[in-house]
Design an enzyme around this catalytic site. Structure first.
Site, short mmCIF file in Angstrom:
data_model
loop_
_atom_site.label_atom_id
_atom_site.label_comp_id
_atom_site.label_asym_id
_atom_site.label_seq_id
_atom_site.Cartn_x
_atom_site.Cartn_y
_atom_site.Cartn_z
N GLU A 104 -0.83 -9.25 -0.88
CA GLU A 104 -2.27 -9.56 -0.80
C GLU A 104 -2.90 -9.59 -2.19
O GLU A 104 -3.76 -10.43 -2.46
CB GLU A 104 -2.96 -8.52 0.10
N GLY A 135 0.42 -5.04 0.75
CA GLY A 135 -0.76 -5.08 -0.12
C GLY A 135 -0.45 -5.71 -1.47
O GLY A 135 -1.34 -6.30 -2.11
N GLU A 157 4.13 -5.11 7.24
CA GLU A 157 3.23 -4.18 7.95
C GLU A 157 3.55 -4.05 9.43
O GLU A 157 3.42 -2.97 10.02
CB GLU A 157 1.77 -4.63 7.80
N ALA A 177 0.85 -1.19 0.00
CA ALA A 177 0.00 0.00 0.00
C ALA A 177 0.88 1.24 0.00
O ALA A 177 2.01 1.22 0.50
CB ALA A 177 -0.88 -0.02 1.24
N1 CO8 Z 1 4.49 3.33 -0.27
C1 CO8 Z 1 4.90 4.51 -0.77
N2 CO8 Z 1 6.07 4.69 -1.42
C2 CO8 Z 1 6.86 3.62 -1.56
C3 CO8 Z 1 6.51 2.35 -1.07
C4 CO8 Z 1 5.26 2.24 -0.40
N3 CO8 Z 1 4.82 1.06 0.06
N4 CO8 Z 1 7.51 1.49 -1.36
C5 CO8 Z 1 8.44 2.19 -2.03
N5 CO8 Z 1 8.05 3.48 -2.15
C6 CO8 Z 1 8.79 4.56 -2.82
C7 CO8 Z 1 9.99 5.00 -1.99
O1 CO8 Z 1 9.60 5.92 -0.99
C8 CO8 Z 1 10.87 5.60 -3.05
O2 CO8 Z 1 10.38 6.90 -3.38
P1 CO8 Z 1 11.43 8.11 -3.60
O3 CO8 Z 1 12.21 7.70 -4.81
O4 CO8 Z 1 10.54 9.27 -3.82
O5 CO8 Z 1 12.27 8.16 -2.37
C9 CO8 Z 1 10.60 4.72 -4.26
O6 CO8 Z 1 9.36 4.08 -4.03
C10 CO8 Z 1 11.68 3.66 -4.47
O7 CO8 Z 1 11.77 2.93 -3.27
P2 CO8 Z 1 13.16 2.71 -2.48
O8 CO8 Z 1 14.13 3.80 -2.80
O9 CO8 Z 1 12.83 2.49 -1.04
O10 CO8 Z 1 13.65 1.37 -3.17
P3 CO8 Z 1 14.62 0.28 -2.54
O11 CO8 Z 1 14.92 -0.67 -3.66
O12 CO8 Z 1 15.76 0.91 -1.83
O13 CO8 Z 1 13.76 -0.50 -1.42
C11 CO8 Z 1 11.82 -1.64 -0.58
C12 CO8 Z 1 12.68 -1.28 -1.80
C13 CO8 Z 1 12.62 -2.53 0.36
C14 CO8 Z 1 10.60 -2.39 -1.09
C15 CO8 Z 1 11.40 -0.35 0.17
O14 CO8 Z 1 10.90 0.59 -0.79
C16 CO8 Z 1 10.33 -0.55 1.19
O15 CO8 Z 1 10.61 -1.06 2.26
N6 CO8 Z 1 9.07 -0.15 0.87
C17 CO8 Z 1 7.96 -0.24 1.77
C18 CO8 Z 1 7.48 -1.67 1.89
C19 CO8 Z 1 6.35 -1.79 2.87
O16 CO8 Z 1 6.46 -1.52 4.04
N7 CO8 Z 1 5.15 -2.21 2.37
C20 CO8 Z 1 3.98 -2.40 3.17
C21 CO8 Z 1 3.12 -1.21 3.09
S1 CO8 Z 1 1.73 -1.31 4.21
C22 CO8 Z 1 0.62 -2.28 3.39
O17 CO8 Z 1 0.85 -2.76 2.30
C23 CO8 Z 1 -0.70 -2.46 4.08
C24 CO8 Z 1 -1.72 -3.18 3.19
C25 CO8 Z 1 -3.10 -2.81 3.62
C26 CO8 Z 1 -4.17 -3.24 2.63
C27 CO8 Z 1 -3.90 -2.98 1.16
C28 CO8 Z 1 -4.35 -1.64 0.68
C29 CO8 Z 1 -3.88 -1.31 -0.73
#
Ligand code: CO8
Length: 257
Positions: A111, A108, A131, A65
Site C-alpha cells: 500500500e 501495508g 492480509e 504492517a
Molecule cells: N510484522 C511483524 N513482524 C514481521 C513482519 C510483519 N509484517 N514480517 C516479518 N516480521 C519479522 C518476523 O517475525 C521475523 O522476526 P524474528 O526474527 O524476531 O522472528 C523477522 O521479521 C524476519 O522475518 P522472517 O524470519 O519471517 O523472514 P522470512 O524471509 O523467512 O519471510 C516473509 C519473509 C515471507 C515476508 C514473512 O516474514 C512474512 O510472511 N511476513 C508477514 C507478511 C504479512 O503478512 N504482511 C501483511 C501484514 S498485515 C498488513 O500489512 C495490513 C495493512 C493494514 C494497513 C497498513 C498499516 C501500516
C-alpha cells in the site's frame, strides 16, 4: 532530524527516505508510518527538494504492517487511534515520489508502494496482499488503488488468494514502471529522480494534480480541471523560461516560480 525507524538524506535536489527496520523486514509500526509522513512533509516544504525517493534498507522494502503491534486491536481502539489519517495526508504530497522497491513488498508495504507516483523494482521483487491469510484485508487503500490500476478481476484474484506477484507480472499490469538489476536499484532511481528534478516543478505539481483527478472525475470534469491548470502555468516564470529557451535554442533553467 533524527528518526527511530527511518533515515533521511538529501542528494542534489532529491530527498531520500529509507525505511530502516531491516531486522523486522521494515514492517510498518505506527511510529514508523508517522515518521515517514513527517519526513515527506519536511521534504515537501523544503524548497531545495524537488523529488522524493522512498526505499527500504535490507532485503525487503516492507513486509507490511507490524502484525505484533496490530494483533491486539479492536474496532474502538482502531477508531480512536485513527492511524489512517497519516495515510490520507501522505496522499496529499504534491512533489513526485519515486518508490525504489526490492524483496518483499507486502500488505501495508504494498500500500505504501502504491501511494508512490512511480515505482522502480529490483529484479526478484515480490508483491503481495497476504492480509486475507491473517483474517483481515488491506486497510490503507490496497483494495482501491490496486483495483483502479489493474481492474476488478485481477485485483480480486490477488486479494482473495494473497498470492505473490512477480516483478514481471507487476510490470505487465502497470503496477511498476521498470525492473532493474538489484545492485542498480538506487542508481537507476536517482537517475529518474534527477531527470524529474530538472523539469519545471510547478508543471510536475499540476500534472500530478490533474492525473490524480482523472481517477475520481468524469472525463468532462477532468478536462475542465486540466484546462485551469494549463492556464495557471502561463502565470509562472518557468513557462517564460521554457518557451524562451526553446526559441533561443538553449537549455532551460527552471526555478520553480
Ligand atoms: N510484522 C511483524 N513482524 C514481521 C513482519 C510483519 N509484517 N514480517 C516479518 N516480521 C519479522 C518476523 O517475525 C521475523 O522476526 P524474528 O526474527 O524476531 O522472528 C523477522 O521479521 C524476519 O522475518 P522472517 O524470519 O519471517 O523472514 P522470512 O524471509 O523467512 O519471510 C516473509 C519473509 C515471507 C515476508 C514473512 O516474514 C512474512 O510472511 N511476513 C508477514 C507478511 C504479512 O503478512 N504482511 C501483511 C501484514 S498485515 C498488513 O500489512 C495490513 C495493512 C493494514 C494497513 C497498513 C498499516 C501500516
Amino acid at each position: 532530524m533524527v528518526y527511530q525507524f527511518i533515515e533521511t538524506r538529501m542528494k542534489n535536489q532529491v530527498g531520500i527516505i529509507e525505511l530502516n527496520r531491516p531486522e523486522r523486514l521494515n514492517s510498518l509500526n505506527r511510529k514508523m508510518v508517522s515518521e515517514i509522513l513527517e519526513a515527506l512533509l519536511a521534504f515537501e516544504s523544503n524548497e531545495d527538494i524537488r523529488v522524493i525517493v522512498l526505499t527500504g534498507n535490507g532485503k525487503a522494502f516492507s513486509a507490511g504492517a507490524d502484525i505484533e503491534e496490530m494483533m491486539g486491536d479492536n474496532p474502538i481502539s482502531l477508531e480512536l487511534l485513527d492511524q489512517f489519517s497519516d495515510w490520507d495526508r501522505l496522499a496529499t504530497i504534491k512533489k513526485p515520489i519515486i518508490g525504489a522497491v526490492k524483496g518483499y513488498v507486502f500488505g501495508g508495504g504494498f500500500e505504501l508502494a502504491l501511494s508512490c507516483d512511480l515505482l522502480i523494482a529490483a529484479a526478484g521483487t515480490e508483491f503481495s496482499f497476504p492480509e486475507v491469510g491473517l483474517g483481515v484485508m488491506p486497510g490503507a487503500g490496497g483494495t482501491q488503488r490496486l483495483t483502479k490500476l489493474v481492474g476488478r478481476t485481477k485485483a480480486l484474484e490477488w486479494l482473495w488468494t494473497g498470492k505473490r506477484i512477480s516483478a514481471n507480472t507487476a510490470l505487465n499490469n502497470g503496477i511498476i514502471n521498470k525492473i532493474v538489476a538489484s545492485e542498480l536499484l538506487m542508481e537507476e532511481s536517482m537517475k529518474l529522480a534527477t531527470i524529474l528534478a530538472s523539469q519545471p516543478p510547478i508543471s510536475l505539481r499540476l500534472i500530478k494534480d490533474s492525473v490524480n483527478k482523472a481517477i475520481d472525475y468524469s472525463l468532462h470534469e477532468g478536462m475542465q480541471y486540466e484546462r485551469k491548470n494549463f492556464y495557471l502555468l502561463f502565470g509562472t516564470e518557468d513557462q517564460k523560461e521554457g518557451m524562451s529557451a526553446f526559441v533561443e535554442k538553449r537549455k532551460p533553467n527552471y526555478q520553480g516560480k
